[in-house]
Design a protein around this motif. Structure first.
Motif, PDB file in Angstrom:
ATOM      1  N   ALA A  89      48.561  35.815  38.901  1.00 35.94           N
ATOM      2  CA  ALA A  89      49.282  35.802  37.631  1.00 35.94           C
ATOM      3  C   ALA A  89      49.081  34.487  36.874  1.00 35.94           C
ATOM      4  O   ALA A  89      49.112  34.458  35.644  1.00 35.94           O
ATOM      5  CB  ALA A  89      50.771  36.040  37.868  1.00 35.94           C
TER       6      ALA A  89
ATOM      7  N   GLY B 133      44.690  34.311  36.329  1.00 39.71           N
ATOM      8  CA  GLY B 133      44.099  35.385  35.535  1.00 39.71           C
ATOM      9  C   GLY B 133      44.035  35.081  34.047  1.00 39.71           C
ATOM     10  O   GLY B 133      42.954  35.164  33.444  1.00 39.71           O
ATOM     11  N   PRO B 134      45.150  34.714  33.422  1.00 34.93           N
ATOM     12  CA  PRO B 134      45.087  34.381  32.002  1.00 34.93           C
ATOM     13  C   PRO B 134      44.233  33.154  31.691  1.00 34.93           C
ATOM     14  O   PRO B 134      43.606  33.091  30.638  1.00 34.93           O
ATOM     15  CB  PRO B 134      46.548  34.118  31.624  1.00 34.93           C
ATOM     16  CG  PRO B 134      47.336  34.863  32.625  1.00 34.93           C
ATOM     17  CD  PRO B 134      46.535  34.816  33.889  1.00 34.93           C
ATOM     18  N   LEU B 135      44.185  32.203  32.608  1.00 34.06           N
ATOM     19  CA  LEU B 135      43.363  31.013  32.385  1.00 34.06           C
ATOM     20  C   LEU B 135      41.876  31.355  32.382  1.00 34.06           C
ATOM     21  O   LEU B 135      41.082  30.650  31.754  1.00 34.06           O
ATOM     22  CB  LEU B 135      43.656  29.955  33.447  1.00 34.06           C
ATOM     23  CG  LEU B 135      45.054  29.341  33.404  1.00 34.06           C
ATOM     24  CD1 LEU B 135      45.249  28.402  34.589  1.00 34.06           C
ATOM     25  CD2 LEU B 135      45.281  28.615  32.097  1.00 34.06           C
TER      26      LEU B 135
ATOM     27  N   ALA C 169      40.743  34.764  31.734  1.00 31.24           N
ATOM     28  CA  ALA C 169      40.500  35.827  30.756  1.00 31.24           C
ATOM     29  C   ALA C 169      40.633  35.344  29.312  1.00 31.24           C
ATOM     30  O   ALA C 169      39.916  35.841  28.433  1.00 31.24           O
ATOM     31  CB  ALA C 169      41.454  36.987  30.995  1.00 31.24           C
ATOM     32  N   ALA C 170      41.517  34.404  29.037  1.00 32.25           N
ATOM     33  CA  ALA C 170      41.751  33.971  27.652  1.00 32.25           C
ATOM     34  C   ALA C 170      40.522  33.317  27.016  1.00 32.25           C
ATOM     35  O   ALA C 170      40.173  33.678  25.884  1.00 32.25           O
ATOM     36  CB  ALA C 170      42.955  33.043  27.591  1.00 32.25           C
TER      37      ALA C 170
ATOM     38  N   ILE D 268      43.072  44.480  24.507  1.00 33.82           N
ATOM     39  CA  ILE D 268      44.400  44.610  25.113  1.00 33.82           C
ATOM     40  C   ILE D 268      44.583  46.010  25.677  1.00 33.82           C
ATOM     41  O   ILE D 268      45.119  46.190  26.774  1.00 33.82           O
ATOM     42  CB  ILE D 268      45.492  44.267  24.084  1.00 33.82           C
ATOM     43  CG1 ILE D 268      45.459  42.767  23.775  1.00 33.82           C
ATOM     44  CG2 ILE D 268      46.873  44.662  24.599  1.00 33.82           C
ATOM     45  CD1 ILE D 268      46.327  42.364  22.612  1.00 33.82           C
TER      46      ILE D 268
ATOM     47  N   ALA E 154      42.674  46.281  28.905  1.00 34.23           N
ATOM     48  CA  ALA E 154      43.362  45.556  29.976  1.00 34.23           C
ATOM     49  C   ALA E 154      44.558  46.356  30.491  1.00 34.23           C
ATOM     50  O   ALA E 154      44.800  46.407  31.705  1.00 34.23           O
ATOM     51  CB  ALA E 154      43.817  44.186  29.478  1.00 34.23           C
TER      52      ALA E 154
ATOM     53  N   SER F  87      44.876  47.803  34.260  1.00 29.67           N
ATOM     54  CA  SER F  87      46.016  47.431  35.108  1.00 29.67           C
ATOM     55  C   SER F  87      46.714  48.678  35.638  1.00 29.67           C
ATOM     56  O   SER F  87      47.149  48.695  36.796  1.00 29.67           O
ATOM     57  CB  SER F  87      46.987  46.539  34.355  1.00 29.67           C
ATOM     58  OG  SER F  87      47.588  47.245  33.289  1.00 29.67           O
TER      59      SER F  87
END
Length: 82
Positions: free
Chosen positions: A33, A36-38, A40-41, A66, A69, A73
């Motif tokens: 958590a 992942g954003p670090l 994917a962004a 989005i 994604a 998920s």
């Protein structure tokens, strides 16, 4: 999620997971958590910038990303929940 998190190990115990499996899930899920954003962004920003140069709407492209994604998920949740 914060109100459900204390009860998650109890639920995993009732589902038949061992203490080691519960511990591993409790360690890996927050790490994913956070990381992942670090990861994917920047990829999403780079792809959106590249699409913006082609005179296409970057808003439409980001909404599509989005949606993909969310669909992925849901698929992974179905595969790994059993």
């Amino acid at each position: 999620m914060g109100c459900l998190f204390p009860f998650l190990p109890l639920h995993m115990t009732e589902m038949g997971l061992s203490i080691d499996q519960i511990r591993m899930i409790s360690i890996i899920s927050p790490a994913i958590a956070i990381l992942g954003p670090l990861i994917a962004a920047p990829i999403a920003d780079k792809l959106a910038d590249h699409q913006g140069r082609n005179d296409k709407s970057t808003g439409r492209y980001l909404r599509l990303m989005i949606a993909i994604a969310c669909i992925l998920s849901a698929i992974f949740l179905c595969f790994f929940s059993y």
